[in-house]
Design an enzyme around this catalytic site. Sequence first.
Site, PDB file in Angstrom:
ATOM      1  CG  HIS A 102      -0.547  -2.503  -1.040  1.00  0.00           C
ATOM      2  ND1 HIS A 102      -1.175  -1.450  -0.437  1.00  0.00           N
ATOM      3  CD2 HIS A 102       0.789  -2.271  -0.948  1.00  0.00           C
ATOM      4  CE1 HIS A 102      -0.246  -0.592  -0.003  1.00  0.00           C
ATOM      5  NE2 HIS A 102       0.940  -1.071  -0.308  1.00  0.00           N
ATOM      6  CD  GLU A 173       4.321  -2.711   1.276  1.00  0.00           C
ATOM      7  OE1 GLU A 173       5.145  -1.951   0.767  1.00  0.00           O
ATOM      8  OE2 GLU A 173       3.116  -2.683   0.978  1.00  0.00           O
TER       9      GLU A 173
END
Length: 256
Positions: A102, A173
């Site tokens: 992430h 993302e």
Amino acid sequence: MPPAPTLLGVSLKMYFGHRQTVDWCRDVARMAAEHPAVGSGAVDLFILPSFPALVPAGQAFAGGPVRLGAQNLHWEDGGPFTGEVSGPQLREAGCSYVEVGHAERRRLFAEDDRIVAAKAAAALRNGLIPVICVGEQQRMPADEAAATCTAQLEAGVRTVTDGQQLQVVVAYEPVWAIGSSEPASVEHIRAVCSRLRTWLAGQDRFPHHRVMYGGSAGPGLLGRLGQEVGGLFLGRFAHDVGALAGIVDEAAERAG
Ligand SMILES: O=C(CO)COP(=O)(O)O
């Protein structure tokens, strides 16, 4: 052929307290049990709580359609790694998914492509589906973003060779859209996800792959995305279980 199930994932990051996390998971379990699209398999839903909540969250989801996952793992399967959590431990705790790479881990915990690759390999070795996060740092045209993200993905799976029947999820993302008020534009999301899908489809290693979008994703987005976007990776806008239920409705509508 019926459309592939829409994948919805929620990472709670470190937003909630422990009790709040467990209560929220119970509410999600109840919502999912009552929602025909989750039970029928038209929508796959996974939840990534913090480590201490994995076991009680797993109890809340037991026997139901919601899958459990973690937000991180160590690249080794055991040993002197103080403060870390291994793939085998996550499997024992009932996880099916684990997030890798992430943007917050890359930025705040110095996770580079080499570490991401080692963690993705550890996940697959332990029968966990890695949710590999990629995304460009700054706003840029979609074709440049797609090239950046494809290179990141390639680096993030470069040590994974024995891929027969391996499942991977890629979460696109854009870093600039995380924690923002608005997601990236529909055109941008579709273009980048489409390129990531094309790259994955060209890899014999990953016969089962899905690409989802995250970054200020919330109600009203999914219905505007095409089938090249396999689902949503949600953050803040799923904190309200009612809002999450609405997104499940949108996913069910997409399934037709
Ligand atoms: O990073 C994300 C999901 O992991 C997205 O978070 P937000 O939707 O809160 O921006």
